[in-house]
Motif scaffolding. Structure first.
Motif, PDB file in Angstrom:
ATOM      1  N   ALA A 113      -1.356  -6.055   1.228  1.00 39.48           N
ATOM      2  CA  ALA A 113      -0.072  -5.440   1.608  1.00 39.48           C
ATOM      3  C   ALA A 113       0.992  -6.500   1.853  1.00 39.48           C
ATOM      4  O   ALA A 113       2.177  -6.291   1.559  1.00 39.48           O
ATOM      5  N   LEU A 114       0.581  -7.637   2.402  1.00 38.32           N
ATOM      6  CA  LEU A 114       1.535  -8.723   2.628  1.00 38.32           C
ATOM      7  C   LEU A 114       2.092  -9.230   1.305  1.00 38.32           C
ATOM      8  O   LEU A 114       3.312  -9.415   1.156  1.00 38.32           O
ATOM      9  N   TRP A 115       1.213  -9.448   0.322  1.00 39.31           N
ATOM     10  CA  TRP A 115       1.682  -9.967  -0.975  1.00 39.31           C
ATOM     11  C   TRP A 115       2.628  -8.966  -1.646  1.00 39.31           C
ATOM     12  O   TRP A 115       3.666  -9.357  -2.192  1.00 39.31           O
ATOM     13  N   VAL A 116       2.275  -7.676  -1.614  1.00 38.32           N
ATOM     14  CA  VAL A 116       3.147  -6.670  -2.230  1.00 38.32           C
ATOM     15  C   VAL A 116       4.501  -6.629  -1.527  1.00 38.32           C
ATOM     16  O   VAL A 116       5.555  -6.552  -2.170  1.00 38.32           O
ATOM     17  N   SER A 117       4.484  -6.684  -0.204  1.00 36.89           N
ATOM     18  CA  SER A 117       5.737  -6.662   0.551  1.00 36.89           C
ATOM     19  C   SER A 117       6.600  -7.861   0.203  1.00 36.89           C
ATOM     20  O   SER A 117       7.815  -7.729  -0.015  1.00 36.89           O
ATOM     21  N   GLN A 118       5.988  -9.041   0.157  1.00 33.62           N
ATOM     22  CA  GLN A 118       6.739 -10.249  -0.187  1.00 33.62           C
ATOM     23  C   GLN A 118       7.322 -10.156  -1.592  1.00 33.62           C
ATOM     24  O   GLN A 118       8.453 -10.591  -1.835  1.00 33.62           O
ATOM     25  N   ALA A 119       6.559  -9.585  -2.516  1.00 40.17           N
ATOM     26  CA  ALA A 119       7.026  -9.486  -3.902  1.00 40.17           C
ATOM     27  C   ALA A 119       8.136  -8.446  -4.050  1.00 40.17           C
ATOM     28  O   ALA A 119       9.050  -8.606  -4.871  1.00 40.17           O
ATOM     29  N   ALA A 120       8.074  -7.377  -3.253  1.00 44.42           N
ATOM     30  CA  ALA A 120       9.028  -6.284  -3.403  1.00 44.42           C
ATOM     31  C   ALA A 120      10.364  -6.556  -2.719  1.00 44.42           C
ATOM     32  O   ALA A 120      11.418  -6.135  -3.220  1.00 44.42           O
ATOM     33  N   VAL A 121      10.343  -7.248  -1.587  1.00 50.44           N
ATOM     34  CA  VAL A 121      11.567  -7.423  -0.802  1.00 50.44           C
ATOM     35  C   VAL A 121      12.720  -8.033  -1.605  1.00 50.44           C
ATOM     36  O   VAL A 121      13.864  -7.544  -1.492  1.00 50.44           O
ATOM     37  N   PRO A 122      12.522  -9.069  -2.410  1.00 48.38           N
ATOM     38  CA  PRO A 122      13.663  -9.605  -3.168  1.00 48.38           C
ATOM     39  C   PRO A 122      14.325  -8.562  -4.075  1.00 48.38           C
ATOM     40  O   PRO A 122      15.560  -8.549  -4.212  1.00 48.38           O
ATOM     41  N   HIS A 123      13.531  -7.699  -4.681  1.00 46.16           N
ATOM     42  CA  HIS A 123      14.095  -6.641  -5.528  1.00 46.16           C
ATOM     43  C   HIS A 123      14.884  -5.640  -4.692  1.00 46.16           C
ATOM     44  O   HIS A 123      15.993  -5.247  -5.061  1.00 46.16           O
ATOM     45  N   LEU A 124      14.323  -5.224  -3.573  1.00 42.85           N
ATOM     46  CA  LEU A 124      14.988  -4.237  -2.724  1.00 42.85           C
ATOM     47  C   LEU A 124      16.243  -4.823  -2.084  1.00 42.85           C
ATOM     48  O   LEU A 124      17.273  -4.142  -1.978  1.00 42.85           O
ATOM     49  N   ARG A 125      16.148  -6.083  -1.664  1.00 42.29           N
ATOM     50  CA  ARG A 125      17.317  -6.740  -1.058  1.00 42.29           C
ATOM     51  C   ARG A 125      18.454  -6.857  -2.061  1.00 42.29           C
ATOM     52  O   ARG A 125      19.620  -6.620  -1.723  1.00 42.29           O
ATOM     53  N   ALA A 126      18.130  -7.188  -3.305  1.00 38.30           N
ATOM     54  CA  ALA A 126      19.157  -7.360  -4.328  1.00 38.30           C
ATOM     55  C   ALA A 126      19.889  -6.056  -4.617  1.00 38.30           C
ATOM     56  O   ALA A 126      21.101  -6.068  -4.883  1.00 38.30           O
ATOM     57  N   GLN A 127      19.177  -4.926  -4.550  1.00 37.97           N
ATOM     58  CA  GLN A 127      19.830  -3.649  -4.828  1.00 37.97           C
ATOM     59  C   GLN A 127      20.399  -3.000  -3.562  1.00 37.97           C
ATOM     60  O   GLN A 127      21.108  -2.001  -3.641  1.00 37.97           O
ATOM     61  N   GLY A 128      20.078  -3.587  -2.391  1.00 42.36           N
ATOM     62  CA  GLY A 128      20.634  -3.100  -1.136  1.00 42.36           C
ATOM     63  C   GLY A 128      20.028  -1.809  -0.635  1.00 42.36           C
ATOM     64  O   GLY A 128      20.646  -1.096   0.179  1.00 42.36           O
ATOM     65  N   SER A 129      18.810  -1.505  -1.072  1.00 43.12           N
ATOM     66  CA  SER A 129      18.159  -0.271  -0.632  1.00 43.12           C
ATOM     67  C   SER A 129      16.670  -0.344  -0.957  1.00 43.12           C
ATOM     68  O   SER A 129      16.214  -1.215  -1.697  1.00 43.12           O
ATOM     69  N   GLY A 130      15.927   0.610  -0.400  1.00 45.28           N
ATOM     70  CA  GLY A 130      14.496   0.685  -0.674  1.00 45.28           C
ATOM     71  C   GLY A 130      13.721   1.031   0.580  1.00 45.28           C
ATOM     72  O   GLY A 130      14.231   0.913   1.703  1.00 45.28           O
ATOM     73  N   HIS A 131      12.520   1.481   0.387  1.00 48.15           N
ATOM     74  CA  HIS A 131      11.684   1.946   1.491  1.00 48.15           C
ATOM     75  C   HIS A 131      10.258   1.479   1.245  1.00 48.15           C
ATOM     76  O   HIS A 131       9.651   1.821   0.230  1.00 48.15           O
ATOM     77  N   ILE A 132       9.725   0.685   2.156  1.00 48.27           N
ATOM     78  CA  ILE A 132       8.339   0.217   2.070  1.00 48.27           C
ATOM     79  C   ILE A 132       7.499   1.062   3.012  1.00 48.27           C
ATOM     80  O   ILE A 132       7.791   1.163   4.204  1.00 48.27           O
ATOM     81  N   LEU A 133       6.451   1.664   2.472  1.00 44.63           N
ATOM     82  CA  LEU A 133       5.524   2.464   3.262  1.00 44.63           C
ATOM     83  C   LEU A 133       4.206   1.715   3.379  1.00 44.63           C
ATOM     84  O   LEU A 133       3.552   1.420   2.372  1.00 44.63           O
ATOM     85  N   GLN A 134       3.840   1.385   4.603  1.00 44.41           N
ATOM     86  CA  GLN A 134       2.573   0.698   4.851  1.00 44.41           C
ATOM     87  C   GLN A 134       1.561   1.744   5.317  1.00 44.41           C
ATOM     88  O   GLN A 134       1.694   2.314   6.400  1.00 44.41           O
TER      89      GLN A 134
END
Length: 280
Positions: A113-134
């Motif tokens: 989950a840590l690796w997926v979160s780290q990989a996803a955050v740059p994409h979500l930050r760049a678009q200014g939105s997103g929701h991570i469900l753990q």
């Protein structure tokens, strides 16, 4: 550009992950579903066409995870909902765990989950939105006999996720820790067990009796329906309990802890008295 959300779901081929994937597709969304074995998704992929991108990936491999998240984002053009669902249960008393099994439990449930979160955050930050469900567990409410390492991995997931939520909020990215109760998945039937220490046989028998008498699980689709409501919310919570049993248990355990803290308040407060920094 196609409408609808884009999901990235780990452990998408079975259990809750499969339910989340099917529910998202039924809602008209698009899904990148990853798992070690995606063959169970073949029929769904054929039925939904290019709205489902199913491919294999091992979430314990950090480089593979970053490649998988990039592939999904490139394919669909964005990511909206990232669901860290992949996980497993290593059952056994704490004393029984060897290093290999203990690390394997954390590699999948926490580090994946840590690796997926780290990989996803740059994409979500760049678009200014997103929701991570753990996807956490009832096991994160407390430590229970025979699931101590499982609980420990979920405690770690929740601690990391609380910090992550505070760190990414300013970028428009939301994080929710989902704590499910019992669902009819293969979590228990596919669990890995330690080598039993005979001195715990009595406790094992008592636990087996309790589970046989009191374990009533639910259909995964009910969890998926709740998750659809969660991701549709403009103000989603940091935590969401799924199921009456886990809801009641969360309150019971919280009250017990508060009572214990209150009972030891005098000792707790006496352990702190501010003084100037010591001189050297």
């Amino acid at each position: 550009m196609e409408s609808g959300r884009v999901w990235f779901v780990t452990g998408a081929s079975r259990g809750l992950g499969r339910a989340f994937t099917e529910a998202a597709l039924a809602a008209g969304d698009r899904v990148a579903g990853v798992a070690r074995d995606v063959e169970p998704l073949a029929e769904s992929a054929a039925r939904h066409g290019d709205r489902l991108l199913a491919f294999g990936s091992d979430v314990t491999d950090r480089a593979a995870v970053f490649a998988a998240v990039d592939r999904a984002a490139d394919h669909f053009g964005r990511l909206d909902v990232v669901v860290n669902n992949a996980g497993a249960l290593y059952a056994g008393m704490v004393e029984e765990f060897g290093e290999e099994q203990a690390r394997a439990q954390f590699d999948l449930n926490f580090f994946g989950a840590l690796w997926v979160s780290q990989a996803a955050v740059p994409h979500l930050r760049a678009q200014g939105s997103g929701h991570i469900l753990q996807i956490s567990s009832i096991g994160a409410l407390g430590g229970f006999p025979s699931t101590g390492l499982y609980s420990a991995s979920k405690f770690a997931l929740e601690g990391m996720s609380e910090a992550l939520a505070a760190e990414v909020a300013e970028f428009g990215v939301k994080v929710t820790i989902v704590q499910p109760g019992g669902y009819w998945t293969d979590l228990y039937t596919s669990s890995t067990a330690t080598t039993p220490e005979p001195r715990y046989d009595g406790l094992r028998e008592e636990l087996a009796k309790q589970w046989a008498e009191g374990s009533i699980d639910s259909e995964p689709r009910l969890a998926a329906e709740a998750v659809l409501k969660l991701v549709a919310s403009d103000n989603p919570p940091l935590r969401l309990l799924l199921g009456s049993m886990v809801y009641d248990l969360a309150f019971d355990l919280s009250r017990q802890r508060m009572d214990t803290w209150a009972g030891w308040e005098e000792v707790s407060r006496a352990a702190e008295h501010a003084v100037p920094a010591p001189t050297t």
